[in-house]
Design a protein around this motif. Structure first.
Motif, PDB file in Angstrom:
ATOM      1  N   ILE A 155       2.447   9.107  -4.960  1.00  0.00           N
ATOM      2  CA  ILE A 155       1.686   7.887  -4.684  1.00  0.00           C
ATOM      3  C   ILE A 155       0.267   8.306  -4.302  1.00  0.00           C
ATOM      4  O   ILE A 155       0.040   9.432  -3.852  1.00  0.00           O
ATOM      5  N   SER A 156      -0.665   7.404  -4.472  1.00  0.00           N
ATOM      6  CA  SER A 156      -2.060   7.710  -4.163  1.00  0.00           C
ATOM      7  C   SER A 156      -2.292   7.702  -2.658  1.00  0.00           C
ATOM      8  O   SER A 156      -1.459   7.220  -1.876  1.00  0.00           O
ATOM      9  N   GLU A 158      -4.431   5.898  -1.084  1.00  0.00           N
ATOM     10  CA  GLU A 158      -4.566   4.500  -0.661  1.00  0.00           C
ATOM     11  C   GLU A 158      -3.200   3.827  -0.542  1.00  0.00           C
ATOM     12  O   GLU A 158      -2.941   3.072   0.407  1.00  0.00           O
ATOM     13  N   GLU A 159      -2.320   4.098  -1.504  1.00  0.00           N
ATOM     14  CA  GLU A 159      -0.982   3.503  -1.468  1.00  0.00           C
ATOM     15  C   GLU A 159      -0.194   4.016  -0.269  1.00  0.00           C
ATOM     16  O   GLU A 159       0.522   3.253   0.392  1.00  0.00           O
ATOM     17  N   GLN A 160      -0.326   5.294   0.027  1.00  0.00           N
ATOM     18  CA  GLN A 160       0.377   5.850   1.179  1.00  0.00           C
ATOM     19  C   GLN A 160      -0.119   5.213   2.479  1.00  0.00           C
ATOM     20  O   GLN A 160       0.678   4.849   3.356  1.00  0.00           O
ATOM     21  N   LYS A 162      -1.458   2.292   2.851  1.00  0.00           N
ATOM     22  CA  LYS A 162      -0.984   0.906   2.865  1.00  0.00           C
ATOM     23  C   LYS A 162       0.474   0.835   3.337  1.00  0.00           C
ATOM     24  O   LYS A 162       0.829  -0.012   4.173  1.00  0.00           O
ATOM     25  N   ARG A 163       1.306   1.721   2.832  1.00  0.00           N
ATOM     26  CA  ARG A 163       2.723   1.714   3.211  1.00  0.00           C
ATOM     27  C   ARG A 163       2.907   2.088   4.676  1.00  0.00           C
ATOM     28  O   ARG A 163       3.757   1.525   5.369  1.00  0.00           O
ATOM     29  N   ASP A 213       5.730   8.427 -11.008  1.00  0.00           N
ATOM     30  CA  ASP A 213       4.829   7.404 -10.485  1.00  0.00           C
ATOM     31  C   ASP A 213       5.661   6.494  -9.585  1.00  0.00           C
ATOM     32  O   ASP A 213       6.455   5.681 -10.061  1.00  0.00           O
ATOM     33  N   ALA A 215       4.692   4.166  -7.378  1.00  0.00           N
ATOM     34  CA  ALA A 215       4.015   2.981  -6.847  1.00  0.00           C
ATOM     35  C   ALA A 215       4.929   1.760  -6.853  1.00  0.00           C
ATOM     36  O   ALA A 215       4.730   0.820  -6.088  1.00  0.00           O
ATOM     37  N   SER A 216       5.939   1.765  -7.728  1.00  0.00           N
ATOM     38  CA  SER A 216       6.898   0.663  -7.827  1.00  0.00           C
ATOM     39  C   SER A 216       8.311   1.229  -7.765  1.00  0.00           C
ATOM     40  O   SER A 216       8.627   2.198  -8.459  1.00  0.00           O
TER      41      SER A 216
END
Length: 381
Positions: A155-156, A158-160, A162-163, A213, A215-216
């Protein structure tokens, strides 16, 4: 493009196609588990990834398609003080599945190495030794008929972040965020460099890395299921093929043939024997104490003809050792649960802690001697 970003080369399908492909792969895995059981194929699935990337969730979704009797999940934190006293791959070898079953590793040997590299606890030279050990370990699994699949959940930054924020915002989930996750996100690029280096160093054709990937959740599950089913299909179709011979990586000392070893004139009088035995046992006792102080593990391996005196020799060795610091392992024919695993499994599980001594009365060499003569081990094995 970095290694981790290669996962974005696969275009995520739309919802309807994703749902259809997921159902197809879930049904296929359900079917493949029976083929695995019938063929005796052991499957090792290593799931690594960023903190909060969904490793546990992914494993949970995948195992929903497998009979609970045929899989186990092993979760590894950083090694305990006791585990550090054994070879660093010991606990992973010990957790290997039996033939015809799955073992999912929720992080494993990669996480251990990467953490020590990131925190500066591992030198470059020691890292190279660890990498060499890992490559041999994974090759051993392949050579002994294991299917090893390695996934990294990406995950990116930014995604990390956010989580992490979402998990911290709820009382019921904030416990899932550890200091390591926070540190990792704060030093994302530094961690990424170490991770990509490790993946590059251990990405080989016989056991490649699959970058997922993540992210989902559903998209991550589909990617893993497709690679898992594909790997099973290939492994089952190749099960009758000969294993390529492993090139020896250790320097060999030339040993004389048994027929060339002179045995005449080797007898001692009882008086000479007792005198020399006492001195050597005293020396061994001192050496055993030094081994313990310096935390050096010792393996003493015995092979020989029947009635050659292995048991008596072991008894005299043991007389000089502290009983708290050694263990004798008589090795007979493997038990059913041992036959169902890697042939070295029963020896790995008996390895000594540092500072201790393991005495093997017959060893792994039986694989290429007695088992070979009796037809239990092929020439290629």
């Amino acid at each position: 493009m970095g290694i981790l970003k290669s996962c974005y080369l696969n275009e995520r399908p739309g919802k309807d196609i994703l749902r259809s492909r997921l159902k197809e792969q879930e049904d296929l895995l359900f079917s493949n588990q029976n083929r695995i059981k019938e063929s005796g194929l052991p499957v090792v699935v290593l799931v690594e990834g960023w903190g909060t990337a969904g490793k546990g969730t992914l494993i949970g979704r995948v195992i929903n398609n497998i009979d609970p009797r045929f899989y186990k999940v092993a979760t590894f934190d950083m090694p305990t003080a006791d585990e550090k006293r054994r070879p660093f791959l010991h606990r992973y070898f010990e957790a290997l599945p039996e033939a015809g079953k799955f073992r999912f590793y929720n992080t494993g040997w990669m996480n251990e190495i990467v953490n020590e590299r990131i925190t500066g606890k591992m030198s470059d030279s020691f890292y190279e030794k660890r990498i060499a050990s890992i490559r041999r370990f994974e090759r051993q699994l392949n050579d002994n008929g294991y299917l090893l699949l390695k996934f990294f959940m990406h995950i990116s930054e930014e995604e990390q972040k956010k989580r992490i924020e979402e998990l911290l915002s709820r009382v019921d989930t904030k416990w899932r965020v550890g200091d390591e996750d926070l540190w990792q996100n704060k030093h994302y690029k530094q961690c990424q460099k170490v991770i990509e280096k490790y993946i590059d160093d251990t990405d080989v054709s016989s056991s490649p890395w699959y970058i997922i990937d993540a992210a989902s959740e559903k998209w991550a599950e589909l990617q893993v299921l497709e690679r898992l089913n594909e790997g099973i299909e290939i492994a089952l179709s190749n099960s009758t093929m000969a294993v390529p011979l492993l090139q020896n990586t250790f320097p060999l000392v030339k040993m004389p043939k048994l027929a060339e070893i002179p045995l005449e004139g080797k007898a001692l009088t009882d008086e000479e024997y007792k005198k020399k035995l006492g001195k050597l046992q005293d020396k061994l006792k001192d050496l055993h104490n030094r081994l313990y102080r310096k935390r050096v593990p010792l393996i003493i391996a015995y092979e020989g003809w029947d009635a050659a005196g292995k048991g008596g020799n072991i008894k005299r060795i043991a007389e000089a050792l502290d009983p708290r610091g050694y263990e004798v392992h008589p090795i007979a024919s493997p038990e059913p649960h041992e036959k169902a695993r890697h042939y070295l499994w029963r020896f790995w599980t008996r390895l000594p802690k540092d500072g201790h001594v393991a005495i093997f009365d017959r060893t792994w060499y039986g694989r290429v001697m007695v088992e070979r003569i009796e037809g239990f081990c092929s020439e290629n094995d």
